[in-house]
Design an enzyme around this catalytic site. Structure first.
Site, mmCIF file in Angstrom:
data_model
loop_
_atom_site.group_PDB
_atom_site.id
_atom_site.type_symbol
_atom_site.label_atom_id
_atom_site.label_comp_id
_atom_site.label_asym_id
_atom_site.label_seq_id
_atom_site.Cartn_x
_atom_site.Cartn_y
_atom_site.Cartn_z
ATOM 1 N N ASP A 176 -14.470 -82.060 -70.751
ATOM 2 C CA ASP A 176 -13.654 -82.129 -69.536
ATOM 3 C C ASP A 176 -12.584 -83.209 -69.737
ATOM 4 O O ASP A 176 -12.899 -84.393 -69.784
ATOM 5 C CB ASP A 176 -14.557 -82.485 -68.347
ATOM 6 N N SER A 213 -15.965 -82.058 -58.916
ATOM 7 C CA SER A 213 -14.532 -82.357 -58.935
ATOM 8 C C SER A 213 -14.141 -83.069 -57.634
ATOM 9 O O SER A 213 -14.774 -84.054 -57.255
ATOM 10 C CB SER A 213 -13.745 -81.063 -59.149
ATOM 11 N N HIS A 271 -13.299 -78.835 -67.748
ATOM 12 C CA HIS A 271 -13.604 -79.120 -66.343
ATOM 13 C C HIS A 271 -14.289 -77.941 -65.660
ATOM 14 O O HIS A 271 -15.150 -78.123 -64.806
ATOM 15 C CB HIS A 271 -12.298 -79.475 -65.627
#
Lengths: 379, 379
Positions: free
Chosen positions: B318, B150, B351
């Site tokens: 995601d 991320s 995610h």
């Protein structure tokens, strides 16, 4: 085409309305508008159901206020897909909504104070029951069609289950047979933004001469994100900075990106006219809608009562109510051997597409009304 | 496998750090942890970069506090994909984060008061500059790898551009070359929830002995929705009611659905430990990250400076940083004839998958470290 100039009307109901919660609305008013003319055998009436932020003002403009255009004016009017030269169209504001019908901001005749937190929680089914009473008072036995988008589509669907003989066609656009966990989650964020705003006062902010503006702004910002597709947002705003920054970062926490500025503007505008309690009520009605629940989740079993013919429309980039949810409805209708037309429109705008111009979408609705709905209407 | 028991360390920097904003951090401390042993030629060091809600505590447990497990303990440790029997792993807490490094809650030595609103806005590039100083002080000339998920992946990517000769491998997981308008929009909702909380006091709430808890809760609720996939949420919570309701509606606005209860719990927990100013800083760093910006949006041109070999990993569900964003990075690397392995993992968790167990994902990282990263490390 002549421009419609409707006049909002109000109908008072003195007979109490029993609600799903077990409570009653002892008496209430519904705001509504009509467009076109009811024919002699009353076979040409079309009911339009609204979603979260809309009202009975579906089409046309008010005399002397030509900025106040009905929310589905591209769809309803003289020569338009739902042609008011042919159909008698009715827009109703739902109970609890803040655009004219009895709502939390109105005075409770039993207490002399605003309903506020004492306004009962209402459901899609309650709204449909209230709509049916108004339709009946207008002398209409069977509607040519009930039509709505999003939450409005849920009401249209519910009409076919609550009053299967009272409508011939159901037009259900950008809708869903129920909310997903993610849908409920977004509603919950919006509700908590409102209820934790110190200006909310547990729903009784009217007495404090204030409104929970911070909460309403946040609720609207979250909502707007879910109405637009990721792609549409990127196309419209991308990573563009607001003009005064000339592309640079300001290294602060005020609005720098266009999308931030847009959300701020939308939030501010919304908070200036929308009622916080109405927001809670409408999102809760959305959460609760689930006709399959009483049938152990079997939507086909739930829709077995329906008799209407259907037009179901979805939009490919709608991630709030994805096309897959509309296909669930279509499948359940097909399982019941009901007549259903389904249009999955490849539009870029996300959920908002149901309110926008798209030639194929507009054409699908126009064709359905002129070829299918019109068949049951006396010339 | 032996359980790691790291000890948090702090490094003080008295030489001021110039920031992208034009401001400086006159002096500051960075919290960090290390796992494993730096080999004689210092070729086995791996830097792990953290995302929004994580820290230098990457792996293991603190002695006497075995509940406090590092956030990537499934990835880093003895015998694990990033094997601390072989690699010397460094976790650093970023400047401005609230887990130990100098942050808005710390006392500004120049004023004797908490930094609060005076803490400078920091960028991914600023963090990487600070990380490079720490690495240098540890005597490491070239890192075997920089790895992150991320926002951590953005830092890993930025390392290859800011210090192309200081790392051999970049492992960039569930990341993106920049935020989309929708990503920025969600960040903005979270920030406005915090800044409009009356307990925020413009960022100087420390002096008022309070925290903007309402805002932090909302920020976390919004965040959580974007971390999970729609499907994962439906699988985990569906439309289930909380147990006390036994499946019925309560016709109110308290938590009724499991997903509401989950979000409330997550929000409350987060607000009890996370700093509101840190939330603003980290989301702004995310917004700003955009290495292609200086190259008129051409990511391939931006990555021309990179020299590292890459492992890029994305997850199919995601929707915060979709696989398509990772593929943009891969394409730009290929355009530059850089060596890149790409794994697109068909995982259901959205995610969050980058923090979870998935055999194929774990295997991809393990294989990359044992077969590629290990090659440049002296035995």
């Amino acid at each position: 085409m002549t421009q419609l100039t409707p006049i909002p009307q109000f109908m008072h109901f003195a007979d109490s309305l029993p609600l799903a919660s077990g409570k009653q609305m002892a008496s209430y008013d519904l705001a509504y508008e009509t467009y076109g003319t009811l024919n002699a055998d009353k076979s040409n009436a079309v009911l339009i159901c609204h979603a979260l932020n809309a009202s009975h003002h579906v089409a046309g403009v008010y005399a002397g206020d030509d900025k106040n255009v009905g929310w589905w004016d591209n769809m309803v009017g003289s020569g338009k897909p739902v042609d008011t030269d042919r159909f008698f169209v009715i827009g109703i504001n739902n109970l609890g909504s803040c655009f004219g019908s009895t709502s939390p901001a109105h005075t409770n005749p039993e207490t002399g104070k605003p309903y506020g937190s004492s306004f009962p929680v209402v459901t899609v089914e309650d709204w449909v029951n209230a709509q049916e009473r108004l339709i009946t008072r207008l002398g209409i036995t069977q509607l040519a069609a009930v039509m709505g988008g999003s939450l409005g589509g849920m009401q249209a669907l519910s009409w076919t289950l609550q009053f299967p003989d009272r409508l011939r066609h159901c037009v259900c656009i950008a809708s869903s047979p129920n909310l997903s966990a993610q849908n409920i989650a977004f509603n919950e964020v919006a509700r908590r933004a409102i209820t934790t705003d110190p200006d909310f006062y547990g729903g009784d902010f009217y007495a404090h001469a204030t409104v929970p503006e911070r909460g309403l702004r946040l609720a609207r910002m979250v909502g707007h994100i879910t109405y637009l597709s990721d792609d549409a947002m990127d196309e419209k705003f991308g990573r563009e900075r607001i003009e005064s920054l000339a592309g640079d970062a300001a290294y602060g926490f005020n609005e720098e990106f266009q999308i931030e500025s847009y959300l701020k503007h939308q939030g501010k505008k919304f908070a200036s006219y929308f009622d916080a309690n109405t927001y809670l009520l409408i999102t809760r009605a959305l959460d609760y809608f689930d006709p399959a629940k009483a049938f152990a989740g079997d939507l086909s079993a739930a829709l077995a009562r329906a008799k209407a013919q259907f037009l179901v429309v979805s939009f490919t980039t709608d991630w709030r109510f994805p096309a897959s949810r509309s296909r669930e409805i279509v499948k359940a209708l097909v399982d019941n051997k009901l007549r259903v037309s389904y249009a999955e429109i490849d539009a870029s705008q996300g959920h908002d597409a149901f309110l926008l111009e798209d030639e194929r979408y507009i054409h699908a609705v126009r064709a359905y009304f002129s070829e299918s709905v019109a068949k049951g209407v006396a010339a």
